[in-house]
Design a protein around this motif. Structure first.
Motif, PDB file in Angstrom:
ATOM      1  N   PHE A 106      -7.095  85.897  37.363  1.00  0.00           N
ATOM      2  CA  PHE A 106      -5.885  86.562  37.824  1.00  0.00           C
ATOM      3  C   PHE A 106      -5.282  87.340  36.664  1.00  0.00           C
ATOM      4  N   THR A 107      -4.736  88.505  36.954  1.00  0.00           N
ATOM      5  CA  THR A 107      -4.101  89.331  35.928  1.00  0.00           C
ATOM      6  C   THR A 107      -2.722  89.771  36.408  1.00  0.00           C
ATOM      7  N   VAL A 108      -1.736  89.626  35.545  1.00  0.00           N
ATOM      8  CA  VAL A 108      -0.379  90.116  35.799  1.00  0.00           C
ATOM      9  C   VAL A 108      -0.068  91.101  34.682  1.00  0.00           C
ATOM     10  N   PHE A 109       0.420  92.287  35.046  1.00  0.00           N
ATOM     11  CA  PHE A 109       0.657  93.283  34.008  1.00  0.00           C
ATOM     12  C   PHE A 109       1.946  94.056  34.261  1.00  0.00           C
ATOM     13  N   ALA A 110       2.427  94.658  33.198  1.00  0.00           N
ATOM     14  CA  ALA A 110       3.582  95.568  33.266  1.00  0.00           C
ATOM     15  C   ALA A 110       3.153  96.864  32.588  1.00  0.00           C
ATOM     16  N   ASP A 111       3.269  97.966  33.319  1.00  0.00           N
ATOM     17  CA  ASP A 111       2.867  99.267  32.787  1.00  0.00           C
ATOM     18  C   ASP A 111       3.888  99.763  31.772  1.00  0.00           C
ATOM     19  N   LYS A 112       3.580 100.886  31.139  1.00  0.00           N
ATOM     20  CA  LYS A 112       4.553 101.512  30.242  1.00  0.00           C
ATOM     21  C   LYS A 112       5.814 101.847  31.034  1.00  0.00           C
ATOM     22  N   SER A 116       7.842  92.884  33.904  1.00  0.00           N
ATOM     23  CA  SER A 116       7.436  92.043  35.016  1.00  0.00           C
ATOM     24  C   SER A 116       7.660  90.582  34.649  1.00  0.00           C
ATOM     25  N   ASN A 117       7.673  89.721  35.666  1.00  0.00           N
ATOM     26  CA  ASN A 117       7.746  88.289  35.410  1.00  0.00           C
ATOM     27  C   ASN A 117       6.983  87.557  36.506  1.00  0.00           C
ATOM     28  N   VAL A 118       6.520  86.353  36.166  1.00  0.00           N
ATOM     29  CA  VAL A 118       5.720  85.574  37.098  1.00  0.00           C
ATOM     30  C   VAL A 118       5.928  84.096  36.799  1.00  0.00           C
ATOM     31  N   THR A 119       5.845  83.278  37.843  1.00  0.00           N
ATOM     32  CA  THR A 119       5.841  81.832  37.688  1.00  0.00           C
ATOM     33  C   THR A 119       4.426  81.341  37.945  1.00  0.00           C
ATOM     34  N   LEU A 120       3.833  80.696  36.955  1.00  0.00           N
ATOM     35  CA  LEU A 120       2.457  80.226  37.065  1.00  0.00           C
ATOM     36  C   LEU A 120       2.381  78.984  37.951  1.00  0.00           C
ATOM     37  N   PRO A 121       1.182  78.592  38.398  1.00  0.00           N
ATOM     38  CA  PRO A 121       1.049  77.461  39.325  1.00  0.00           C
ATOM     39  C   PRO A 121       1.681  76.160  38.834  1.00  0.00           C
ATOM     40  N   ASP A 122       1.785  75.963  37.513  1.00  0.00           N
ATOM     41  CA  ASP A 122       2.360  74.718  36.987  1.00  0.00           C
ATOM     42  C   ASP A 122       3.873  74.795  36.823  1.00  0.00           C
ATOM     43  N   GLY A 123       4.466  75.933  37.166  1.00  0.00           N
ATOM     44  CA  GLY A 123       5.900  76.105  37.025  1.00  0.00           C
ATOM     45  C   GLY A 123       6.319  76.820  35.757  1.00  0.00           C
ATOM     46  N   LYS A 125       7.190  79.770  33.398  1.00  0.00           N
ATOM     47  CA  LYS A 125       7.715  81.107  33.670  1.00  0.00           C
ATOM     48  C   LYS A 125       7.328  82.055  32.539  1.00  0.00           C
ATOM     49  N   VAL A 126       6.885  83.253  32.923  1.00  0.00           N
ATOM     50  CA  VAL A 126       6.436  84.242  31.949  1.00  0.00           C
ATOM     51  C   VAL A 126       7.105  85.572  32.242  1.00  0.00           C
ATOM     52  N   TRP A 127       7.698  86.179  31.212  1.00  0.00           N
ATOM     53  CA  TRP A 127       8.270  87.520  31.305  1.00  0.00           C
ATOM     54  C   TRP A 127       7.396  88.449  30.476  1.00  0.00           C
ATOM     55  N   LEU A 128       7.011  89.587  31.061  1.00  0.00           N
ATOM     56  CA  LEU A 128       6.154  90.545  30.365  1.00  0.00           C
ATOM     57  C   LEU A 128       6.938  91.788  29.984  1.00  0.00           C
ATOM     58  N   ASN A 129       6.811  92.189  28.725  1.00  0.00           N
ATOM     59  CA  ASN A 129       7.415  93.432  28.269  1.00  0.00           C
ATOM     60  C   ASN A 129       6.521  94.608  28.664  1.00  0.00           C
ATOM     61  N   SER A 130       6.989  95.816  28.428  1.00  0.00           N
ATOM     62  CA  SER A 130       6.243  97.015  28.812  1.00  0.00           C
ATOM     63  C   SER A 130       4.863  97.052  28.159  1.00  0.00           C
ATOM     64  N   HIS A 131       3.891  97.596  28.897  1.00  0.00           N
ATOM     65  CA  HIS A 131       2.539  97.802  28.401  1.00  0.00           C
ATOM     66  C   HIS A 131       1.911  96.473  27.969  1.00  0.00           C
ATOM     67  N   SER A 132       2.066  95.446  28.820  1.00  0.00           N
ATOM     68  CA  SER A 132       1.570  94.104  28.497  1.00  0.00           C
ATOM     69  C   SER A 132       0.876  93.490  29.708  1.00  0.00           C
ATOM     70  N   ALA A 153       5.174  88.917  25.485  1.00  0.00           N
ATOM     71  CA  ALA A 153       5.609  88.062  26.588  1.00  0.00           C
ATOM     72  C   ALA A 153       6.503  86.947  26.062  1.00  0.00           C
ATOM     73  N   TYR A 154       7.415  86.517  26.935  1.00  0.00           N
ATOM     74  CA  TYR A 154       8.279  85.373  26.649  1.00  0.00           C
ATOM     75  C   TYR A 154       7.882  84.255  27.604  1.00  0.00           C
ATOM     76  N   PHE A 155       7.737  83.038  27.062  1.00  0.00           N
ATOM     77  CA  PHE A 155       7.253  81.912  27.863  1.00  0.00           C
ATOM     78  C   PHE A 155       8.283  80.786  27.909  1.00  0.00           C
ATOM     79  N   GLU A 156       8.501  80.233  29.103  1.00  0.00           N
ATOM     80  CA  GLU A 156       9.221  78.972  29.268  1.00  0.00           C
ATOM     81  C   GLU A 156       8.222  78.006  29.892  1.00  0.00           C
ATOM     82  N   VAL A 157       7.652  77.151  29.052  1.00  0.00           N
ATOM     83  CA  VAL A 157       6.513  76.322  29.456  1.00  0.00           C
ATOM     84  C   VAL A 157       6.986  75.069  30.192  1.00  0.00           C
ATOM     85  N   ALA A 158       6.412  74.828  31.352  1.00  0.00           N
ATOM     86  CA  ALA A 158       6.699  73.610  32.116  1.00  0.00           C
ATOM     87  C   ALA A 158       6.114  72.409  31.377  1.00  0.00           C
TER      88      ALA A 158
END
Length: 330
Positions: A106-112, A116-123, A125-132, A153-158
């Motif tokens: 699986f790939t999650v991306f944020a263009d220039k 973007s942000n996503v919550t992974l299956p384990d809970g 949370k990931v925030w993606l900066n531009s071009h990442s 990316a910024y991570f808040e690990v479950a």
């Protein structure tokens, strides 16, 4: 050197959010077409209500905070355009699922110019900066929690003491349990930086491993292959991008030009090599492109002009007794 005074914060209550008129016209026409095509289709009211409730649930939060007003009136049209496909999928999901074949990651991306942000299956949370982008396997969280990062990316690990959480960021690998941290690992940058906000992490480059405490950051320099740990003077700077704020900590104009390319998808052209070395420190809370470049031009002897998707920077000339004087070369 020209810089904002230490601790200086520039705030603006106005948000300059310009939208390309040609793109709006095309989108407007697309939604009209979807409405016309969907208006002839019918489906059970119960199905419509179920889908609408699901969509409304997904729309909670900030994701749609800046939707242009003229698009709102086509929201129903867009729903009508996708409602049939969504209903088919809902009904199929009720049937017993066959074993899913092995597939790619699986790939999650944020263009220039995007985030973007996503919550992974384990809970987590990931925030993606531009071009990442992040990539993680289909079996993420079953035996281990591992992903790869390109960009920032910024991570808040479950918390899960039975499964370590690892990030592969180029030459650097980061391991954590329950913690929050930021990783900046753009392929074109000279450095990879991991900044810890809470908890603890271990960073490894080749055979060298260092542990971080809150408000520390680890830097790997790709040019000299050095891995160092330091205490952050302003640890909050590392994650201000999540709130659409720009934080400069003695960045050169050359480094800021790279940032502009990622955040705004715009090129910077220097008409003077001297400008590349100017350094800036401080925080800009209204990070619209026009606002940021205007503040920089007011802070340093720089003038700018636009040419298509390029900003041209040159040294500022000033007048003394009606005479134009070039900036000092000393």
């Amino acid at each position: 050197m020209f810089s904002f005074p230490e601790g200086y914060t520039i705030e603006s209550k106005e948000m300059d959010r310009k939208t390309n008129r040609e793109d709006e016209t095309q989108i407007d026409a697309y939604y009209r077409e979807q409405w016309e095509q969907a208006s002839e289709k019918e489906m059970p009211r119960e199905t419509e209500e179920r889908i609408l409730r699901a969509i409304a649930k997904r729309m909670r939060g900030d994701a749609f905070r800046f939707v242009p007003a003229q698009w709102v009136r086509y929201a129903a049209a867009m729903l009508a355009g996708v409602i049939l496909v969504s209903a088919i999928r809902l009904f199929v999901d009720r049937t017993p699922a066959a074993p899913e074949p092995a597939a790619g990651d699986f790939t999650v991306f944020a263009d220039k110019g995007q985030r973007s942000n996503v919550t992974l299956p384990d809970g987590t949370k990931v925030w993606l900066n531009s071009h990442s982008k992040i990539t993680y396997p289909r079996d993420y969280g079953i035996r281990e929690r591992a992903l790869a990062l390109t960009g920032e990316a910024y991570f808040e690990v479950a918390k899960d003491s039975s499964k370590r959480f690892t990030v592969n960021a180029g030459e650097m690998q980061i391991e954590a349990l329950g913690t929050s941290f930021n990783v900046k690992a753009y392929g074109e940058d000279c450095e990879i930086v991991t900044t810890l906000f809470s908890g603890s992490v271990q960073t490894t480059v080749r055979n060298k491993t260092v542990a971080l405490k809150p408000e520390q950051y680890a830097t790997f320099n790709r040019e000299n292959s050095r891995l160092t740990v330091r205490r952050a003077e302003n640890v909050a700077y590392a994650a201000m991008w999540r709130d659409n704020e720009l934080a400069f900590n003695r960045q050169t104009m050359d480094e800021i030009a790279v940032m502009f390319d990622r955040l705004y998808n715009v090129n910077i052209q220097f008409e003077s090599e001297k400008i590349r070395k100017y350094r800036f420190s401080g925080v800009i809370k209204n990070n619209s492109l026009d606002n940021v470049i205007e503040i920089i031009s007011l802070t340093a002897p720089i003038v700018y002009r636009y040419r298509a998707d390029t900003i041209i920077l040159s040294e500022k000339k000033h007048r003394v007794k009606n005479k134009i004087v070039e900036p000092s070369k000393n």
